[in-house]
Design a protein around this motif. Structure first.
Motif, PDB file in Angstrom:
ATOM      1  N   ALA A  27      10.881   1.717  17.685  1.00  0.00           N
ATOM      2  CA  ALA A  27      11.909   1.873  18.717  1.00  0.00           C
ATOM      3  C   ALA A  27      11.587   1.033  19.945  1.00  0.00           C
ATOM      4  N   MET A  28      10.321   1.004  20.326  1.00  0.00           N
ATOM      5  CA  MET A  28       9.933   0.232  21.508  1.00  0.00           C
ATOM      6  C   MET A  28      10.049  -1.268  21.251  1.00  0.00           C
ATOM      7  N   LEU A  29       9.598  -1.723  20.090  1.00  0.00           N
ATOM      8  CA  LEU A  29       9.710  -3.153  19.789  1.00  0.00           C
ATOM      9  C   LEU A  29      11.171  -3.584  19.735  1.00  0.00           C
ATOM     10  N   GLU A  30      12.029  -2.731  19.241  1.00  0.00           N
ATOM     11  CA  GLU A  30      13.453  -3.059  19.220  1.00  0.00           C
ATOM     12  C   GLU A  30      14.009  -3.116  20.642  1.00  0.00           C
ATOM     13  N   ARG A  31      13.574  -2.214  21.496  1.00  0.00           N
ATOM     14  CA  ARG A  31      14.017  -2.256  22.894  1.00  0.00           C
ATOM     15  C   ARG A  31      13.507  -3.533  23.568  1.00  0.00           C
ATOM     16  N   PHE A  32      12.254  -3.891  23.318  1.00  0.00           N
ATOM     17  CA  PHE A  32      11.722  -5.142  23.886  1.00  0.00           C
ATOM     18  C   PHE A  32      12.596  -6.321  23.467  1.00  0.00           C
ATOM     19  N   ARG A  33      12.994  -6.322  22.188  1.00  0.00           N
ATOM     20  CA  ARG A  33      13.826  -7.424  21.686  1.00  0.00           C
ATOM     21  C   ARG A  33      15.132  -7.507  22.450  1.00  0.00           C
ATOM     22  N   THR A  34      15.736  -6.370  22.752  1.00  0.00           N
ATOM     23  CA  THR A  34      17.023  -6.401  23.454  1.00  0.00           C
ATOM     24  C   THR A  34      16.881  -6.870  24.901  1.00  0.00           C
TER      25      THR A  34
END
Length: 384
Positions: A27-34
């Motif tokens: 979830a955090m890596l996906e948020r970083f990507r956004t």
């Protein structure tokens, strides 16, 4: 011989917790990507002089060291991923002249734990922004740090805000020698006021009094008190303004506490520092700050800011969630039901093949795949 024992402060992560940790990481890596952050994966091991900074004795002491049989040089097992990401920005991505946003997730190793409750193998995840000295970059990092915690269900956040630049400005104005500055930094980290008074016995005023005042400048009103008792140096005025900007940016989102005595960052921090706390855990869940010019040793000095956290620690305060219930299929039926099983798994369902006739509780299943006159059907499954 109890060969199942693990070293002190080293532990396995068992199924329920492991799933929770990996879900939080994803979830955090996906948020970083956004937010525009690109993922990098530095190696666990590299030459020791790349992993530590000159004068950072704390990081040196935390780093496991070993000899490289191939090169004869000393290697280190990373204790912090931030220096590695700085190396990547300065060397491997040196063609990029604008802002670079990088993120990472991986294990680090510590020779000793940071506290009795902490692991010596933290699972560090974080984000770093290179190329901008504007306070807006720090605000972006703080926003991302809070959003990452909020996104995995951590609420009731408190943000502690400090600024190591105030200490450095006062030490420079007092013309303290570098060895004394380093010793005083450690003493103030420990909030050892008597030792600080001894070290500053010959320091010029008003800088001596200002340095001794730092440990008392904490709390919601610390900025107003600091503006009254600290010298009006340009660096200090900017630091106080930047701290206020961070506080304003999180108004209504997190409780804010200022702490000008919080010097718990590593030796490479140069400016704003921030830490996020949550109910149920006494230490900071996430820490970050500015560390300008850290890439200088790799050939390119750039402004930088970032944050990181330990997912092993974070899981202690994450809301507990029961694992998704699955669908049981009898082992004798698995071959005939192959297509139905594949279709359900493609749809995201958990399909468990029951070879031993186990209970619904043991299988963690609340439904069963069974053959009926009109084909394979999913029906409620109860223990038998």
């Amino acid at each position: 011989m109890r060969n199942w024992l693990l070293p002190e402060n080293i532990a396995d992560i068992l199924p329920a917790t492991a799933r929770q940790v990996e879900s939080a990481k994803a979830a955090m890596l996906e948020r970083f990507r956004t937010y525009g952050y690109e993922l990098v994966c530095p190696p666990l091991i590299e030459y020791i002089d790349s992993l530590v900074y000159d004068g950072d004795t704390a990081l040196v002491m935390k780093t496991f060291k070993l000899d490289d049989q191939m090169s004869g040089r000393q290697l280190g097992l990373r204790a912090d991923i931030t220096p590695q990401v700085a190396r990547i920005d300065a060397h491997l991505l040196s063609s990029r002249q604008g802002v670079t946003r990088l993120c990472y997730a991986g294990s680090v190793l510590h020779t000793v734990p940071e506290s009795a409750m902490r692991s010596r193998e933290p699972l560090q995840i974080g984000a770093e922004l290179y190329g901008s000295s504007d306070v807006g970059a720090d605000l972006e990092i703080v926003d991302l740090m809070l959003a990452s915690l909020e996104g995995v269900g951590v609420g009731g956040l408190t943000l502690d805000i400090g600024h190591v630049g105030i200490f450095r400005a006062l030490a420079a104005a007092a013309a303290l020698p570098a060895p004394l500055t380093a010793e005083l930094f450690g003493v103030l980290q420990a909030k050892d006021i008597p030792s600080a008074e001894t070290l500053l016995a010959g320091a010029a005023e008003p800088f001596r009094s200002a340095l001794l005042a730092l440990p008392g400048l904490y709390g919601p009103d610390a900025l107003s008190r600091a503006s009254q008792c600290l010298p009006a140096l340009p660096e200090i005025r900017r630091a106080l303004a930047d701290m206020q900007a961070v506080a304003d940016s999180v108004a209504g989102r997190a409780t804010v506490n200022f702490d000008l005595s919080d010097l718990r960052g590593t030796a490479y921090h140069t400016g704003l520092m921030f830490a996020a706390y949550a109910p149920g855990w006494s230490d900071a869940l996430a820490r970050g700050g500015r560390y300008d010019n850290v890439g200088d040793k790799f050939g390119r000095a750039r402004p930088a800011t970032g944050f990181s956290l330990d997912l092993r620690d974070l899981v202690r305060v994450l809301p507990q969630r029961s694992p998704a219930m699955g669908i049981r299929v009898a082992g004798a039926d698995a071959g005939r039901a192959r297509e139905a099983i594949a279709a359900l798994r493609t749809a995201g369902e958990v399909l468990v093949i029951d070879y031993l006739g186990e209970s619904a509780t043991a299988l963690n299943c609340d439904r069963a795949l069974v053959w009926r006159a009109d084909g394979w059907q999913v029906e409620p499954f109860a223990s038998h």
